[in-house]
Scaffold this motif. Sequence first.
Motif, PDB file in Angstrom:
ATOM      1  N   GLY A  58      30.674  30.338 -23.788  1.00 45.89           N
ATOM      2  CA  GLY A  58      29.806  30.161 -22.630  1.00 45.89           C
ATOM      3  C   GLY A  58      28.808  29.036 -22.814  1.00 45.89           C
ATOM      4  N   TYR A  59      28.917  28.318 -23.933  1.00 47.83           N
ATOM      5  CA  TYR A  59      28.011  27.208 -24.255  1.00 47.83           C
ATOM      6  C   TYR A  59      28.733  25.877 -24.084  1.00 47.83           C
ATOM      7  CZ  TYR A  59      25.158  30.377 -27.285  1.00 47.83           C
ATOM      8  OH  TYR A  59      24.379  31.368 -27.812  1.00 47.83           O
ATOM      9  N   LEU A  60      27.949  24.833 -23.837  1.00 47.43           N
ATOM     10  CA  LEU A  60      28.407  23.471 -24.081  1.00 47.43           C
ATOM     11  C   LEU A  60      28.214  23.193 -25.569  1.00 47.43           C
ATOM     12  CD1 LEU A  60      29.212  20.551 -23.520  1.00 47.43           C
ATOM     13  CD2 LEU A  60      26.862  20.134 -22.761  1.00 47.43           C
ATOM     14  N   ILE A  61      27.000  23.480 -26.051  1.00 51.48           N
ATOM     15  CA  ILE A  61      26.653  23.384 -27.471  1.00 51.48           C
ATOM     16  C   ILE A  61      25.587  24.435 -27.715  1.00 51.48           C
ATOM     17  CG2 ILE A  61      24.905  21.588 -27.068  1.00 51.48           C
ATOM     18  CD1 ILE A  61      25.579  20.409 -29.821  1.00 51.48           C
ATOM     19  N   ASP A  62      25.627  25.049 -28.855  1.00 47.66           N
ATOM     20  CA  ASP A  62      24.593  26.008 -29.224  1.00 47.66           C
ATOM     21  C   ASP A  62      23.273  25.243 -29.335  1.00 47.66           C
ATOM     22  OD1 ASP A  62      22.847  27.780 -30.531  1.00 47.66           O
ATOM     23  OD2 ASP A  62      24.456  28.647 -31.740  1.00 47.66           O
ATOM     24  N   LEU A  63      22.262  25.652 -28.593  1.00 44.51           N
ATOM     25  CA  LEU A  63      20.979  24.937 -28.605  1.00 44.51           C
ATOM     26  C   LEU A  63      20.306  24.960 -29.976  1.00 44.51           C
ATOM     27  CD1 LEU A  63      19.567  25.799 -25.086  1.00 44.51           C
ATOM     28  CD2 LEU A  63      20.212  23.550 -25.961  1.00 44.51           C
ATOM     29  N   LYS A  64      20.601  25.972 -30.786  1.00 44.55           N
ATOM     30  CA  LYS A  64      20.066  25.973 -32.161  1.00 44.55           C
ATOM     31  C   LYS A  64      20.641  24.808 -32.949  1.00 44.55           C
ATOM     32  CE  LYS A  64      21.369  30.096 -32.733  1.00 44.55           C
ATOM     33  NZ  LYS A  64      21.812  31.392 -32.518  1.00 44.55           N
ATOM     34  N   LEU A  65      21.914  24.511 -32.753  1.00 47.65           N
ATOM     35  CA  LEU A  65      22.552  23.380 -33.425  1.00 47.65           C
ATOM     36  C   LEU A  65      21.985  22.061 -32.915  1.00 47.65           C
ATOM     37  CD1 LEU A  65      24.611  22.031 -35.259  1.00 47.65           C
ATOM     38  CD2 LEU A  65      26.318  22.366 -33.442  1.00 47.65           C
ATOM     39  N   LEU A  66      21.809  21.948 -31.596  1.00 44.24           N
ATOM     40  CA  LEU A  66      21.226  20.725 -31.045  1.00 44.24           C
ATOM     41  C   LEU A  66      19.821  20.508 -31.599  1.00 44.24           C
ATOM     42  CD1 LEU A  66      21.529  18.288 -29.208  1.00 44.24           C
ATOM     43  CD2 LEU A  66      20.764  19.730 -27.288  1.00 44.24           C
ATOM     44  N   LYS A  67      19.047  21.569 -31.713  1.00 41.36           N
ATOM     45  CA  LYS A  67      17.700  21.464 -32.287  1.00 41.36           C
ATOM     46  C   LYS A  67      17.764  20.944 -33.718  1.00 41.36           C
ATOM     47  CE  LYS A  67      13.622  24.082 -33.581  1.00 41.36           C
ATOM     48  NZ  LYS A  67      12.925  25.378 -33.579  1.00 41.36           N
ATOM     49  N   VAL A  68      18.674  21.460 -34.517  1.00 42.88           N
ATOM     50  CA  VAL A  68      18.819  21.019 -35.915  1.00 42.88           C
ATOM     51  C   VAL A  68      19.174  19.534 -35.968  1.00 42.88           C
ATOM     52  CG1 VAL A  68      20.252  21.248 -37.991  1.00 42.88           C
ATOM     53  CG2 VAL A  68      19.356  23.292 -36.861  1.00 42.88           C
ATOM     54  N   ILE A  69      20.089  19.103 -35.117  1.00 43.86           N
ATOM     55  CA  ILE A  69      20.484  17.690 -35.090  1.00 43.86           C
ATOM     56  C   ILE A  69      19.276  16.817 -34.750  1.00 43.86           C
ATOM     57  CG2 ILE A  69      21.843  15.963 -33.836  1.00 43.86           C
ATOM     58  CD1 ILE A  69      24.029  18.176 -33.541  1.00 43.86           C
ATOM     59  N   LEU A  70      18.518  17.201 -33.733  1.00 41.98           N
ATOM     60  CA  LEU A  70      17.349  16.410 -33.335  1.00 41.98           C
ATOM     61  C   LEU A  70      16.285  16.395 -34.422  1.00 41.98           C
ATOM     62  CD1 LEU A  70      16.992  17.429 -29.580  1.00 41.98           C
ATOM     63  CD2 LEU A  70      18.133  15.444 -30.559  1.00 41.98           C
ATOM     64  N   GLN A  71      16.049  17.528 -35.039  1.00 43.91           N
ATOM     65  CA  GLN A  71      15.049  17.596 -36.112  1.00 43.91           C
ATOM     66  C   GLN A  71      15.450  16.706 -37.287  1.00 43.91           C
ATOM     67  OE1 GLN A  71      12.012  19.273 -36.493  1.00 43.91           O
ATOM     68  NE2 GLN A  71      12.141  19.671 -34.305  1.00 43.91           N
ATOM     69  N   GLU A  72      16.689  16.846 -37.720  1.00 49.34           N
ATOM     70  CA  GLU A  72      17.162  16.141 -38.909  1.00 49.34           C
ATOM     71  C   GLU A  72      17.262  14.628 -38.706  1.00 49.34           C
ATOM     72  OE1 GLU A  72      21.378  15.898 -41.230  1.00 49.34           O
ATOM     73  OE2 GLU A  72      20.609  17.914 -40.793  1.00 49.34           O
ATOM     74  N   HIS A  73      17.774  14.207 -37.566  1.00 47.21           N
ATOM     75  CA  HIS A  73      18.055  12.786 -37.364  1.00 47.21           C
ATOM     76  C   HIS A  73      16.934  12.007 -36.690  1.00 47.21           C
ATOM     77  CE1 HIS A  73      22.193  12.985 -38.791  1.00 47.21           C
ATOM     78  NE2 HIS A  73      22.213  14.186 -38.239  1.00 47.21           N
ATOM     79  N   ILE A  74      15.997  12.723 -36.042  1.00 46.23           N
ATOM     80  CA  ILE A  74      14.943  12.021 -35.308  1.00 46.23           C
ATOM     81  C   ILE A  74      13.543  12.507 -35.689  1.00 46.23           C
ATOM     82  CG2 ILE A  74      14.003  11.460 -33.025  1.00 46.23           C
ATOM     83  CD1 ILE A  74      16.746  10.135 -33.737  1.00 46.23           C
ATOM     84  N   ILE A  75      13.258  13.755 -35.450  1.00 47.04           N
ATOM     85  CA  ILE A  75      11.882  14.243 -35.588  1.00 47.04           C
ATOM     86  C   ILE A  75      11.370  14.089 -37.014  1.00 47.04           C
ATOM     87  CG2 ILE A  75      10.321  16.196 -35.249  1.00 47.04           C
ATOM     88  CD1 ILE A  75      11.564  14.886 -32.645  1.00 47.04           C
ATOM     89  N   GLU A  76      12.168  14.467 -38.004  1.00 47.28           N
ATOM     90  CA  GLU A  76      11.724  14.320 -39.395  1.00 47.28           C
ATOM     91  C   GLU A  76      11.456  12.866 -39.761  1.00 47.28           C
ATOM     92  OE1 GLU A  76      14.503  16.297 -41.989  1.00 47.28           O
ATOM     93  OE2 GLU A  76      14.137  18.251 -41.041  1.00 47.28           O
ATOM     94  N   LYS A  77      12.162  11.936 -39.123  1.00 45.88           N
ATOM     95  CA  LYS A  77      11.987  10.510 -39.418  1.00 45.88           C
ATOM     96  C   LYS A  77      10.799   9.901 -38.670  1.00 45.88           C
ATOM     97  CE  LYS A  77      16.800   9.585 -40.487  1.00 45.88           C
ATOM     98  NZ  LYS A  77      17.944   8.720 -40.239  1.00 45.88           N
ATOM     99  N   LEU A  78      10.404  10.488 -37.529  1.00 43.83           N
ATOM    100  CA  LEU A  78       9.385   9.879 -36.688  1.00 43.83           C
ATOM    101  C   LEU A  78       8.036  10.596 -36.684  1.00 43.83           C
ATOM    102  CD1 LEU A  78      11.512   9.021 -33.505  1.00 43.83           C
ATOM    103  CD2 LEU A  78      10.880   7.511 -35.387  1.00 43.83           C
TER     104      LEU A  78
END
Length: 138
Positions: A58-78
């Motif tokens: 029922g998902y396009l993508i699990d929002l927990k996974l999307l959050k991890v991707i954003l944190q790891e690749h963007i937020i932690e760097k910025l």
Amino acid sequence: MIYLTRRETFNAAHRMYREDWNSEKNEEVFGKCANPNWHGHNYSLFVTVKGEVSNATGYLIDLKLLKVILQEHIIEKLDHKNLNLDVDFMTRKMATTELLCIEIFFQLKGPIERNEGVFLHSVRLHETENNYAEYFGE
């Protein structure tokens, strides 16, 4: 096709300055943003993905996974960084909202699209409540 957006926030400092211009020219073009002591923003980042909803989850993508991707690749760097000095993907680039938005898009495209059937649609970056840039990879 469904579109799904995740919002994240981060704080970062930057300076608008061209080394090949003198201080007067930088101040004329960039105003307060050329402050030699930097200035900062509380950014809001909106990342929109698109694709088809999975029948199994029922998902396009699990929002927990999307959050991890954003944190790891963007937020932690910025977050709490100096965009001009601390961020590898902004090296030798003017730290405008426009260019930062484009670079964030390219940082996220691969990690997001490794998930079957999920595509990065857009990155929207608010520098202030009145100013934002949005990039669709075009």
